[in-house]
Design a protein around this motif. Sequence first.
Motif, PDB file in Angstrom:
ATOM      1  N   TYR A 143      48.062  39.018  41.731  1.00 29.26           N
ATOM      2  CA  TYR A 143      47.752  39.434  40.361  1.00 29.26           C
ATOM      3  C   TYR A 143      48.399  40.764  40.011  1.00 29.26           C
ATOM      4  CZ  TYR A 143      43.875  36.083  40.411  1.00 29.26           C
ATOM      5  OH  TYR A 143      43.122  34.944  40.483  1.00 29.26           O
ATOM      6  N   VAL A 144      48.833  40.880  38.760  1.00 30.11           N
ATOM      7  CA  VAL A 144      49.079  42.203  38.185  1.00 30.11           C
ATOM      8  C   VAL A 144      48.006  42.358  37.120  1.00 30.11           C
ATOM      9  CG1 VAL A 144      50.650  43.711  36.926  1.00 30.11           C
ATOM     10  CG2 VAL A 144      51.568  42.103  38.603  1.00 30.11           C
ATOM     11  N   TYR A 145      47.226  43.424  37.239  1.00 28.51           N
ATOM     12  CA  TYR A 145      46.152  43.692  36.276  1.00 28.51           C
ATOM     13  C   TYR A 145      46.539  44.863  35.386  1.00 28.51           C
ATOM     14  CZ  TYR A 145      42.831  41.219  39.469  1.00 28.51           C
ATOM     15  OH  TYR A 145      42.158  40.326  40.251  1.00 28.51           O
ATOM     16  N   GLU A 146      46.067  44.810  34.150  1.00 23.64           N
ATOM     17  CA  GLU A 146      46.240  45.964  33.266  1.00 23.64           C
ATOM     18  C   GLU A 146      44.907  46.697  33.137  1.00 23.64           C
ATOM     19  OE1 GLU A 146      47.646  45.070  29.289  1.00 23.64           O
ATOM     20  OE2 GLU A 146      48.113  47.171  28.924  1.00 23.64           O
ATOM     21  N   LEU A 147      44.974  48.020  33.153  1.00 24.88           N
ATOM     22  CA  LEU A 147      43.758  48.826  33.029  1.00 24.88           C
ATOM     23  C   LEU A 147      43.594  49.310  31.589  1.00 24.88           C
ATOM     24  CD1 LEU A 147      44.187  50.856  36.325  1.00 24.88           C
ATOM     25  CD2 LEU A 147      42.923  48.742  35.960  1.00 24.88           C
ATOM     26  N   TYR A 148      42.476  49.990  31.312  1.00 15.96           N
ATOM     27  CA  TYR A 148      42.159  50.381  29.930  1.00 15.96           C
ATOM     28  C   TYR A 148      43.243  51.266  29.305  1.00 15.96           C
ATOM     29  CZ  TYR A 148      41.022  55.073  31.448  1.00 15.96           C
ATOM     30  OH  TYR A 148      41.131  56.340  31.943  1.00 15.96           O
ATOM     31  N   ASP A 149      43.982  52.012  30.155  1.00  6.66           N
ATOM     32  CA  ASP A 149      44.987  52.931  29.615  1.00  6.66           C
ATOM     33  C   ASP A 149      46.399  52.373  29.668  1.00  6.66           C
ATOM     34  OD1 ASP A 149      45.173  52.973  32.348  1.00  6.66           O
ATOM     35  OD2 ASP A 149      45.082  55.155  32.577  1.00  6.66           O
ATOM     36  N   GLY A 150      46.507  51.050  29.891  1.00  2.00           N
ATOM     37  CA  GLY A 150      47.828  50.421  29.873  1.00  2.00           C
ATOM     38  C   GLY A 150      48.550  50.460  31.215  1.00  2.00           C
ATOM     39  N   GLU A 151      47.931  51.080  32.223  1.00  2.18           N
ATOM     40  CA  GLU A 151      48.547  51.127  33.552  1.00  2.18           C
ATOM     41  C   GLU A 151      48.424  49.765  34.241  1.00  2.18           C
ATOM     42  OE1 GLU A 151      50.209  53.376  35.129  1.00  2.18           O
ATOM     43  OE2 GLU A 151      49.659  55.368  34.404  1.00  2.18           O
ATOM     44  N   TYR A 152      49.336  49.497  35.172  1.00  4.23           N
ATOM     45  CA  TYR A 152      49.300  48.244  35.926  1.00  4.23           C
ATOM     46  C   TYR A 152      48.959  48.493  37.396  1.00  4.23           C
ATOM     47  CZ  TYR A 152      51.844  45.773  32.170  1.00  4.23           C
ATOM     48  OH  TYR A 152      52.232  45.199  30.993  1.00  4.23           O
ATOM     49  N   ILE A 153      48.211  47.574  37.974  1.00  7.87           N
ATOM     50  CA  ILE A 153      47.968  47.603  39.428  1.00  7.87           C
ATOM     51  C   ILE A 153      48.086  46.184  39.977  1.00  7.87           C
ATOM     52  CG2 ILE A 153      46.510  49.673  39.648  1.00  7.87           C
ATOM     53  CD1 ILE A 153      44.080  47.744  39.497  1.00  7.87           C
ATOM     54  N   GLU A 154      48.164  46.087  41.310  1.00  9.61           N
ATOM     55  CA  GLU A 154      48.264  44.764  41.949  1.00  9.61           C
ATOM     56  C   GLU A 154      47.054  44.467  42.822  1.00  9.61           C
ATOM     57  OE1 GLU A 154      52.908  45.234  43.287  1.00  9.61           O
ATOM     58  OE2 GLU A 154      51.411  44.873  44.800  1.00  9.61           O
ATOM     59  N   SER A 155      46.746  43.184  42.945  1.00 12.63           N
ATOM     60  CA  SER A 155      45.749  42.713  43.914  1.00 12.63           C
ATOM     61  C   SER A 155      46.234  41.371  44.444  1.00 12.63           C
ATOM     62  CB  SER A 155      44.403  42.427  43.254  1.00 12.63           C
ATOM     63  OG  SER A 155      43.694  43.583  43.003  1.00 12.63           O
ATOM     64  N   VAL A 156      45.768  41.011  45.615  1.00 12.89           N
ATOM     65  CA  VAL A 156      46.133  39.699  46.157  1.00 12.89           C
ATOM     66  C   VAL A 156      44.861  39.008  46.656  1.00 12.89           C
ATOM     67  CG1 VAL A 156      47.560  38.445  47.821  1.00 12.89           C
ATOM     68  CG2 VAL A 156      48.354  40.638  46.937  1.00 12.89           C
ATOM     69  N   LEU A 157      44.725  37.731  46.296  1.00  8.62           N
ATOM     70  CA  LEU A 157      43.599  36.929  46.797  1.00  8.62           C
ATOM     71  C   LEU A 157      44.147  35.985  47.864  1.00  8.62           C
ATOM     72  CD1 LEU A 157      40.626  35.802  46.427  1.00  8.62           C
ATOM     73  CD2 LEU A 157      41.642  34.144  44.873  1.00  8.62           C
ATOM     74  N   MET A 158      43.519  36.002  49.042  1.00 12.32           N
ATOM     75  CA  MET A 158      44.001  35.155  50.137  1.00 12.32           C
ATOM     76  C   MET A 158      42.879  34.278  50.655  1.00 12.32           C
ATOM     77  SD  MET A 158      45.953  38.268  52.013  1.00 12.32           S
ATOM     78  CE  MET A 158      44.726  39.404  51.423  1.00 12.32           C
ATOM     79  N   LYS A 159      43.231  33.063  51.049  1.00 17.21           N
ATOM     80  CA  LYS A 159      42.193  32.181  51.591  1.00 17.21           C
ATOM     81  C   LYS A 159      42.365  32.069  53.103  1.00 17.21           C
ATOM     82  CE  LYS A 159      39.576  28.146  51.048  1.00 17.21           C
ATOM     83  NZ  LYS A 159      39.601  26.729  50.828  1.00 17.21           N
ATOM     84  N   TYR A 160      41.316  32.368  53.811  1.00 15.63           N
ATOM     85  CA  TYR A 160      41.303  32.196  55.263  1.00 15.63           C
ATOM     86  C   TYR A 160      40.210  31.188  55.585  1.00 15.63           C
ATOM     87  CZ  TYR A 160      44.104  36.473  55.648  1.00 15.63           C
ATOM     88  OH  TYR A 160      45.090  37.410  55.541  1.00 15.63           O
ATOM     89  N   GLU A 161      40.162  30.773  56.869  1.00 15.77           N
ATOM     90  CA  GLU A 161      39.122  29.798  57.255  1.00 15.77           C
ATOM     91  C   GLU A 161      37.716  30.300  56.941  1.00 15.77           C
ATOM     92  OE1 GLU A 161      39.703  28.725  61.356  1.00 15.77           O
ATOM     93  OE2 GLU A 161      41.664  27.917  60.767  1.00 15.77           O
ATOM     94  N   HIS A 162      37.520  31.621  57.140  1.00 19.66           N
ATOM     95  CA  HIS A 162      36.178  32.164  56.964  1.00 19.66           C
ATOM     96  C   HIS A 162      35.850  32.523  55.520  1.00 19.66           C
ATOM     97  CE1 HIS A 162      38.913  35.514  58.043  1.00 19.66           C
ATOM     98  NE2 HIS A 162      38.337  36.049  56.991  1.00 19.66           N
ATOM     99  N   GLY A 163      36.765  32.294  54.601  1.00 20.33           N
ATOM    100  CA  GLY A 163      36.460  32.586  53.193  1.00 20.33           C
ATOM    101  C   GLY A 163      37.607  33.288  52.490  1.00 20.33           C
ATOM    102  N   TYR A 164      37.272  33.909  51.359  1.00 23.01           N
ATOM    103  CA  TYR A 164      38.303  34.552  50.550  1.00 23.01           C
ATOM    104  C   TYR A 164      38.338  36.061  50.806  1.00 23.01           C
ATOM    105  CZ  TYR A 164      38.826  30.290  47.828  1.00 23.01           C
ATOM    106  OH  TYR A 164      39.086  29.002  47.434  1.00 23.01           O
ATOM    107  N   THR A 165      39.551  36.567  50.874  1.00 27.23           N
ATOM    108  CA  THR A 165      39.759  38.007  51.047  1.00 27.23           C
ATOM    109  C   THR A 165      40.549  38.522  49.850  1.00 27.23           C
ATOM    110  OG1 THR A 165      39.838  37.838  53.458  1.00 27.23           O
ATOM    111  CG2 THR A 165      40.896  39.761  52.496  1.00 27.23           C
ATOM    112  N   VAL A 166      40.139  39.674  49.330  1.00 31.48           N
ATOM    113  CA  VAL A 166      40.938  40.302  48.282  1.00 31.48           C
ATOM    114  C   VAL A 166      41.516  41.605  48.811  1.00 31.48           C
ATOM    115  CG1 VAL A 166      40.946  41.374  46.002  1.00 31.48           C
ATOM    116  CG2 VAL A 166      39.693  39.289  46.336  1.00 31.48           C
ATOM    117  N   CYS A 167      42.792  41.790  48.559  1.00 30.49           N
ATOM    118  CA  CYS A 167      43.460  43.044  48.917  1.00 30.49           C
ATOM    119  C   CYS A 167      43.520  43.881  47.638  1.00 30.49           C
ATOM    120  CB  CYS A 167      44.864  42.725  49.431  1.00 30.49           C
ATOM    121  SG  CYS A 167      45.835  44.205  49.756  1.00 30.49           S
ATOM    122  N   ILE A 168      42.842  45.010  47.643  1.00 24.28           N
ATOM    123  CA  ILE A 168      42.758  45.806  46.405  1.00 24.28           C
ATOM    124  C   ILE A 168      43.596  47.086  46.458  1.00 24.28           C
ATOM    125  CG2 ILE A 168      40.441  44.964  45.812  1.00 24.28           C
ATOM    126  CD1 ILE A 168      39.480  47.861  46.697  1.00 24.28           C
TER     127      ILE A 168
END
Length: 337
Positions: free
Chosen positions: A73-98
């Motif tokens: 993902y590329v997310y936009e914040l309230y001030d127009g800035e961009y950040i990245e996150s990644v959602l990954m699926k593993y056997e034990h569930g979902y992990t998000v890299c923030i």
Amino acid sequence: MTEAELIELLSDMGQPKFRAGQLYKWLQSGVTDFDGMTDMPKSLREKLSDTCYIADVKIIKRLQSKIDETVKYVYELYDGEYIESVLMKYEHGYTVCISTQIGCRMGCSFCASGINGLSRNLTASEMLAQIMAAERDNNIRVSNVVMMGMGEPLDNFDNSVRFLELVSSDKGMNIGLRHISLSTSGVVSGIEKLKEYNFPITLSISLHAPFDDIRSSMMKVNRKWNIAELLKACKEYQKVTTRRISFEYALIEGVNDSKECAEQLAKILKGIMCHVNLIPANPVKENSFKKPDKTKILHFKRLLESLGVNATVRRTLGSDIDASCGQLRRKAKEEKL
Ligand code: SAH
Ligand code: SF4
């Protein structure tokens, strides 16, 4: 806000204590505006809308892998800035890299996040919002979090600690600290402060080289705190937390992938209960480094194991979609200009 802070806020508005519980439940369910909190009086909802805000992120880009279920993902914040996150699926569930910062001021030579320095720190709620947005978008619950996206969490210490407290609160997202990893490039002063909290998180140290000259050429932070100082802080951290430490090692061809490096790495990690995570370096457009070929990576791993070091090669998820580590955000920004 913590539950105690919400109680205080609402009591200042003349509201009974139970309203805080109601509000917390709504926040936990992912509602992003006060109007949707239908069991609260309209006048209170209006007052809250006038005086408070619920941090949220807007999905600007969503890249879904066809090989595995990774979503970047590329997310936009309230001030127009961009950040990245990644959602990954593993056997034990979902992990998000923030992400923990917008950009980074540490300036590691192989990382795209630091190319333009630091724009600003993220607030704890902007860290939480990255997880909530991924949950909402995929209709899932996230069980694990890694603070390994853009930014240096220990350079944004107070917000990172507040995030850890909020995300693990049973009244909040309720993700156990044992399911959270915090990765640092080696900010020793931050490791020393973090030790005092004795959180049962996994501390990941981005070591990347076992010799000071090589590490300093890759990571400016090593000129401030060298390897000996960093490992001393790790040992003291481990004495308090008794948690295994994870060392990240991004293999770059001809830089840190020699036999001498593997041997020295095994030598300096003696006495630390740890795990080495070998990462084939992710090429960055602005740079010319390459990852070693597969055989060389496996050879490095086997050599470490033969010297008594626990090592794995990190699985590459979402390899069919654009890289991350700050590169997605850069691309999205260029497209916007
Ligand atoms: N600032 C923190 C956490 C974010 S970086 C840190 O440096 O640890 C997360 C991880 O990605 C770190 O281990 C970092 O060294 C690694 N990384 C950054 N750019 C990379 C690249 N191009 N290839 C492989 N790993 C990279
Ligand atoms: Fe910052 Fe980590 Fe990238 Fe270094 S590797 S520039 S510390 S985000």
